[in-house]
Design a protein around this motif. Sequence first.
Motif, PDB file in Angstrom:
ATOM      1  N   UNK A   1      36.521  27.268  43.283  1.00 49.22           N
ATOM      2  CA  UNK A   1      35.207  26.651  43.426  1.00 49.22           C
ATOM      3  C   UNK A   1      34.403  26.726  42.132  1.00 49.22           C
ATOM      4  N   UNK A   2      34.517  27.848  41.428  1.00 55.75           N
ATOM      5  CA  UNK A   2      33.754  28.064  40.207  1.00 55.75           C
ATOM      6  C   UNK A   2      34.406  27.427  38.977  1.00 55.75           C
ATOM      7  N   UNK A   3      35.651  27.022  39.119  1.00 56.72           N
ATOM      8  CA  UNK A   3      36.356  26.497  37.952  1.00 56.72           C
ATOM      9  C   UNK A   3      36.576  27.560  36.896  1.00 56.72           C
ATOM     10  N   UNK A   4      36.949  28.756  37.310  1.00 60.24           N
ATOM     11  CA  UNK A   4      37.080  29.881  36.386  1.00 60.24           C
ATOM     12  C   UNK A   4      38.186  29.618  35.368  1.00 60.24           C
ATOM     13  N   UNK A   5      37.836  29.755  34.102  1.00 57.96           N
ATOM     14  CA  UNK A   5      38.802  29.623  33.011  1.00 57.96           C
ATOM     15  C   UNK A   5      38.880  30.888  32.151  1.00 57.96           C
ATOM     16  N   UNK A   6      37.803  31.671  32.138  1.00 56.90           N
ATOM     17  CA  UNK A   6      37.799  32.923  31.377  1.00 56.90           C
ATOM     18  C   UNK A   6      37.276  34.028  32.286  1.00 56.90           C
ATOM     19  N   UNK A   7      38.029  35.117  32.395  1.00 62.13           N
ATOM     20  CA  UNK A   7      37.612  36.187  33.284  1.00 62.13           C
ATOM     21  C   UNK A   7      38.050  37.546  32.783  1.00 62.13           C
ATOM     22  N   UNK A   8      37.449  38.569  33.379  1.00 62.68           N
ATOM     23  CA  UNK A   8      37.745  39.967  33.062  1.00 62.68           C
ATOM     24  C   UNK A   8      37.855  40.737  34.367  1.00 62.68           C
ATOM     25  N   UNK A   9      38.797  41.661  34.400  1.00 59.74           N
ATOM     26  CA  UNK A   9      38.922  42.557  35.547  1.00 59.74           C
ATOM     27  C   UNK A   9      38.919  43.992  35.047  1.00 59.74           C
ATOM     28  N   UNK A  10      38.099  44.818  35.668  1.00 59.63           N
ATOM     29  CA  UNK A  10      38.034  46.237  35.325  1.00 59.63           C
ATOM     30  C   UNK A  10      38.617  47.023  36.504  1.00 59.63           C
ATOM     31  N   UNK A  11      39.835  47.487  36.341  1.00 63.64           N
ATOM     32  CA  UNK A  11      40.541  48.183  37.407  1.00 63.64           C
ATOM     33  C   UNK A  11      41.514  47.236  38.086  1.00 63.64           C
ATOM     34  N   UNK A  12      42.776  47.308  37.703  1.00 60.63           N
ATOM     35  CA  UNK A  12      43.770  46.330  38.176  1.00 60.63           C
ATOM     36  C   UNK A  12      44.710  46.885  39.229  1.00 60.63           C
ATOM     37  N   UNK A  13      44.998  48.177  39.169  1.00 58.09           N
ATOM     38  CA  UNK A  13      45.880  48.845  40.131  1.00 58.09           C
ATOM     39  C   UNK A  13      47.229  48.112  40.185  1.00 58.09           C
TER      40      UNK A  13
END
Length: 220
Positions: A60-72
């Motif tokens: 929905x947001x059209x995410x192209x750049x992202x970050x995740x803190x804590x991937x497990x």
Amino acid sequence: MSKRSLSVDAELHQYLVAHGTPPDDLIAELIEETQAALGSLSGMQIAPEQASFFTLLARLLGVRTGVEVGTFTGLSSLAVARGMPPGSSLICFDISAEYTAIAQRYWERAGVDDRIELRLGPAQEGLNRLPTEPHLDWAFIDADKEGYPGYWEALVPRMRPGGLIVVDNVLRGGTVIDPPAEQNSSTAAIVAFNDMVAADKRVEPVMLPVGDGLTLARKR
């Protein structure tokens, strides 16, 4: 009718998962492997309905750049990456080579490993090295609870207007409303963090009773 969210027992949870986008075979296998390999630690994995929700949000947001803190073991990153188009970039910060080795296998099997970059090491240091200009469409925080304020302060300025920060475990099993003397250090840290987010005029936040509590904050 109720003006409050329902409490969800095991039977109702099974119903809602089945009537949304239920886990496909790959996600079901990742959930099962995490449980078998890590036992009680598998509780750190997001809920299956959160995974479906994250994929939908990313689309929905059209995410192209992202970050995740804590991937497990990678369920949240797998879910987000599936909602991102080819050529996108999701940077994942984690300190465990053991847990993220499982994640990497499933990213490859899902065909999304080309859009995910794993960076092992302290997340705060990694976040501080990111470009400082607003450029992120998406950020997910699900790591050590005492570190949430620092991660938040590093991420908010780097979010583009309209970008979304998602934060997990903001209800701590309901213990956020316990008397302070009865809260452990992680819960106390989350209580302070929740107050900080609610007062932050840079974002529009909403807290939802999804999983262990999920805050969605849109950058103004």
